[in-house]
Design a protein around this motif. Structure first.
Motif, mmCIF file in Angstrom:
data_model
loop_
_atom_site.group_PDB
_atom_site.id
_atom_site.type_symbol
_atom_site.label_atom_id
_atom_site.label_comp_id
_atom_site.label_asym_id
_atom_site.label_seq_id
_atom_site.Cartn_x
_atom_site.Cartn_y
_atom_site.Cartn_z
ATOM 1 N N ASP A 84 1.149 -1.196 0.460
ATOM 2 C CA ASP A 84 -0.020 0.046 0.300
ATOM 3 C C ASP A 84 0.661 1.006 -0.041
ATOM 4 O O ASP A 84 0.437 2.197 -0.777
ATOM 5 N N ASP A 85 2.006 1.439 1.207
ATOM 6 C CA ASP A 85 2.953 2.314 0.633
ATOM 7 C C ASP A 85 5.043 1.666 1.156
ATOM 8 O O ASP A 85 4.711 0.798 2.088
ATOM 9 N N ALA A 102 7.561 -0.966 4.200
ATOM 10 C CA ALA A 102 5.897 -1.243 3.719
ATOM 11 C C ALA A 102 4.794 -1.260 4.419
ATOM 12 O O ALA A 102 4.890 -1.817 5.252
ATOM 13 N N ARG A 103 4.131 -0.559 3.960
ATOM 14 C CA ARG A 103 2.577 -0.971 4.331
ATOM 15 C C ARG A 103 1.192 -1.681 3.768
ATOM 16 O O ARG A 103 1.686 -1.414 3.075
ATOM 17 N N TYR A 109 5.990 -3.386 7.382
ATOM 18 C CA TYR A 109 6.923 -4.926 6.915
ATOM 19 C C TYR A 109 8.236 -4.209 7.017
ATOM 20 O O TYR A 109 8.450 -3.350 6.199
ATOM 21 N N LEU A 110 9.374 -5.188 7.250
ATOM 22 C CA LEU A 110 10.085 -5.319 6.652
ATOM 23 C C LEU A 110 10.889 -5.455 5.497
ATOM 24 O O LEU A 110 10.657 -7.124 5.977
ATOM 25 N N ASP A 122 7.183 1.172 14.436
ATOM 26 C CA ASP A 122 7.050 2.251 13.677
ATOM 27 C C ASP A 122 8.806 2.095 13.387
ATOM 28 O O ASP A 122 9.189 2.768 14.051
ATOM 29 N N ILE A 123 9.102 1.870 11.935
ATOM 30 C CA ILE A 123 10.934 1.735 11.463
ATOM 31 C C ILE A 123 11.036 3.127 10.869
ATOM 32 O O ILE A 123 10.071 2.919 10.427
ATOM 33 N N SER A 124 12.431 3.352 10.936
ATOM 34 C CA SER A 124 12.752 4.496 10.016
ATOM 35 C C SER A 124 14.307 4.385 10.391
ATOM 36 O O SER A 124 14.624 2.896 10.775
#
Length: 204
Positions: A84-85, A102-103, A109-110, A122-124
């Motif tokens: 989706d993104d 990604a979402r 997901y990673l 939330d991953i960054s």
């Protein structure tokens, strides 16, 4: 080389591969966006994750795009994944690994190469070691809002905030800024220290 490129309403800055053999830029035309790689225009996209293209040391090009409701990455012109993104993207310097966040259906997901893992946080700040052997990133707990670093799947201590994630040139040290209770300090391989002790071998 004096050759005219495709015509657009708007163009971004040009990115070059480290070896100087490839170039790319993003462009807009009639509400759609494109990537021009070595003078060749990509298909039309509705959105790009960022305004530039990532290049590895060997010249591999990577970017993330969206068409309608489908998001994906593009590696040397080939689409990968369907989500989706896409919210973050990193490529290891020698092109051995590609990682992105990604979402899909409100889940995150990673994806590292072809391996997909679901995360509740939330991953960054996806960051590869210079040789591509290690991957680190920040994970933010959605309830407490606190962050921790995940290094090769192992969680480190939680903090109020984390930024400036960086590996040393030899990949043996991971350094970042952290904050707890209004106090800001440096974390070097898990050891906390004052900001004045930034190692000269690490560029933050």
């Amino acid at each position: 080389d004096d050759k005219a490129g495709p015509a657009f309403d708007e163009t971004g800055s040009i990115s070059f591969s480290p070896d100087g053999k490839h170039f790319a830029y993003c462009a807009k035309s009639k509400g759609l966006v494109f990537v021009v790689l070595d003078g060749i225009k990509s298909p039309a996209y509705s959105k790009l994750l960022r305004a530039d293209v990532l290049f590895s040391l060997s010249g591999t090009s990577v970017y993330a795009a969206k068409t309608g409701s489908e998001a994906f990455i593009v590696v040397d012109g080939q689409r990968r994944g369907s989500y989706d993104d896409i919210v973050d993207l990193a490529v290891s310097p020698k092109s051995k690994h590609i990682a992105y966040v990604a979402r899909r259906h409100q889940r995150q997901y990673l994806i590292v190469d072809a391996n997909e893992s679901r995360y509740d946080d939330d991953i960054s700040q996806l960051t590869f070691a210079p040789d591509g052997s290690k991957l680190a990133f920040a994970a933010r707990n959605r309830k407490s809002k606190r962050k921790k670093i995940i290094l090769d799947g192992r969680a480190q201590r939680e903090y109020d905030d984390i930024e400036g994630l960086s590996f040393s040139p030899d990949g043996q040290r991971l350094v970042y800024y952290a904050e707890n209770g209004g106090k800001r300090f440096l974390v070097d391989n898990g050891r906390e220290g004052p900001l004045g002790d930034i190692p000269s071998a690490v560029n933050l």
